[in-house]
Design a protein around this motif. Sequence first.
Motif, PDB file in Angstrom:
ATOM      1  N   ALA A 128     -16.690  -9.160 -23.150  1.00 11.96           N
ATOM      2  CA  ALA A 128     -17.343 -10.213 -22.350  1.00 11.96           C
ATOM      3  C   ALA A 128     -17.170 -11.573 -23.029  1.00 11.96           C
ATOM      4  O   ALA A 128     -16.966 -12.595 -22.354  1.00 11.96           O
ATOM      5  CB  ALA A 128     -18.822  -9.875 -22.179  1.00 11.96           C
ATOM      6  N   ALA A 129     -17.228 -11.581 -24.356  1.00 15.32           N
ATOM      7  CA  ALA A 129     -17.028 -12.840 -25.096  1.00 15.32           C
ATOM      8  C   ALA A 129     -15.613 -13.366 -24.859  1.00 15.32           C
ATOM      9  O   ALA A 129     -15.405 -14.564 -24.604  1.00 15.32           O
ATOM     10  CB  ALA A 129     -17.287 -12.616 -26.594  1.00 15.32           C
ATOM     11  N   ASP A 130     -14.630 -12.466 -24.902  1.00 13.76           N
ATOM     12  CA  ASP A 130     -13.231 -12.870 -24.668  1.00 13.76           C
ATOM     13  C   ASP A 130     -13.042 -13.415 -23.243  1.00 13.76           C
ATOM     14  O   ASP A 130     -12.341 -14.411 -23.035  1.00 13.76           O
ATOM     15  CB  ASP A 130     -12.285 -11.685 -24.919  1.00 13.76           C
ATOM     16  N   HIS A 163     -10.294 -16.187 -29.921  1.00 11.04           N
ATOM     17  CA  HIS A 163     -10.227 -14.722 -29.736  1.00 11.04           C
ATOM     18  C   HIS A 163     -10.199 -14.023 -31.102  1.00 11.04           C
ATOM     19  O   HIS A 163     -10.818 -12.976 -31.288  1.00 11.04           O
ATOM     20  CB  HIS A 163      -8.988 -14.344 -28.914  1.00 11.04           C
ATOM     21  N   ALA A 164      -9.453 -14.617 -32.046  1.00 13.46           N
ATOM     22  CA  ALA A 164      -9.380 -14.013 -33.392  1.00 13.46           C
ATOM     23  C   ALA A 164     -10.760 -14.019 -34.050  1.00 13.46           C
ATOM     24  O   ALA A 164     -11.142 -13.063 -34.735  1.00 13.46           O
ATOM     25  CB  ALA A 164      -8.367 -14.776 -34.258  1.00 13.46           C
ATOM     26  N   VAL A 169     -15.408 -11.147 -36.108  1.00 13.48           N
ATOM     27  CA  VAL A 169     -16.879 -11.078 -36.223  1.00 13.48           C
ATOM     28  C   VAL A 169     -17.422  -9.832 -35.530  1.00 13.48           C
ATOM     29  O   VAL A 169     -18.249  -9.110 -36.099  1.00 13.48           O
ATOM     30  CB  VAL A 169     -17.521 -12.354 -35.622  1.00 13.48           C
ATOM     31  N   MET A 170     -16.932  -9.539 -34.309  1.00 16.47           N
ATOM     32  CA  MET A 170     -17.575  -8.482 -33.508  1.00 16.47           C
ATOM     33  C   MET A 170     -16.896  -7.120 -33.640  1.00 16.47           C
ATOM     34  O   MET A 170     -17.574  -6.097 -33.635  1.00 16.47           O
ATOM     35  CB  MET A 170     -17.612  -8.883 -32.030  1.00 16.47           C
ATOM     36  N   ARG A 171     -15.564  -7.104 -33.738  1.00 16.24           N
ATOM     37  CA  ARG A 171     -14.893  -5.789 -33.798  1.00 16.24           C
ATOM     38  C   ARG A 171     -14.692  -5.371 -35.253  1.00 16.24           C
ATOM     39  O   ARG A 171     -15.037  -4.261 -35.623  1.00 16.24           O
ATOM     40  CB  ARG A 171     -13.548  -5.846 -33.060  1.00 16.24           C
TER      41      ARG A 171
END
Length: 423
Positions: A128-130, A163-164, A169-171
């Motif tokens: 969702a962030a992407d 995206h990076a 941070v998240m993945r």
Amino acid sequence: MHVTVIGGGGREHALAWRLERSPSVHRLSAWPGNPGIAALGACVPGRVDDQAGILDWCRREAVDLVVVGPEAPLVDGLADRLRDAGCAVFGPSAAAAQIEGSKVFCKELLRDAGIPTAAFEVFADPAAADAYLRQVGAPIVVKADGLCAGKGAILCATLDEAHAAVDQVMRQRVFGAAGERVVIEAMMSGPELSVMALVDGEQVVPLPVAQDHKRALDGDRGLNTGGMGAYSPVPQVDPSVIQQIVEEFLKPTARALVAAGCPYQGVLYGGYMLTPDGISTLEYNCRFGDPEAQVILPRVEGDFGEILLACATGRLAEVQLTCSDRAAVCVVLAAGGYPAEYATGFPIDGLSDAALLEDVMVFQAGTRREGAATVTAGGRVLGVTALGQDLPATIQRAYQAVARIAWPGVQFRRDIASQAVSS
Ligand code: GLY
């Protein structure tokens, strides 16, 4: 009273130095402190996350006031644990410290209170962030929600960088659980200003304004650091701007925290950007800035111990904070290579020689004792601080002291406060 300072960096050395000069403080100690603080009071070896050990120390040694320096123990609830046991603590509860400990909490508090801050969205799902990033484009800022030792706000000039940032941070969770959620917010531009205030519920008492130098190299080049120097006052900022920040940002923030059920007690550090569209809030911290504390505290007059005790016990409105007109300049001496890789263990020459200069304080940050020697033990090693009648004379005095100190690879900026005297 017996005051214990929690922490062991340059900020805590400056706090200990200022408290030791307070008539109400007859005994000073620190947990764990550092070799500089050891010259002012007992340093108790221990970790700042050892809440049970700190509580035990406070009870055993009849500590009257605990002053917590760093953010992590506050976010972890050290102040709550001590207050529940009847100790007076200068530092916010875990709930109020969320203003630094959770970027989501901070941004939602500001938005709900109508206090200007960059437009933002919150995401717990990287896909969702992407998708949101593709919608809004770059430049953009990606912030990890939790504490990340000052590294959690990633400024992204392009969509690929954004995206990076989400990916890391998240993945990949480079900041661990701090990356469970992110705030994605609009990038702002303009000069930055930090304003700190003592806060006790709705009572807000501003401290002298200071400016930090975040980049490693002269001319604001190089990598971001914890801060390579600071100065106070900041004459290029109009006093009306500072007044506006106090009235329209800090006071409403304190009121919003009270309304949210977590009244703030301690020092509140507001970071602001002076954008072409007006002042906007960048962030809040729940503690003194480092190295801003090293220039603010030498300018505070009166019984600082009594002022902090009053703040800690709901009596801030009863005390008067006065500050000297003198200027203060702090030059951070860092290990060669900082903020990337650096070596430690070098004996520091000239420490006592530098401190012999009038109105010079050498605050220790990353040092340890090895026999009779003080050696380097961190990235930011010393904060060489001078007081003087005005900024030009004080800059000169600070660098005179710096010239007396040496170890292999020492690095420092040569332009601390220069923008304040050239503008
Ligand atoms: N000097 C910046 C900070 O303490 O966060």
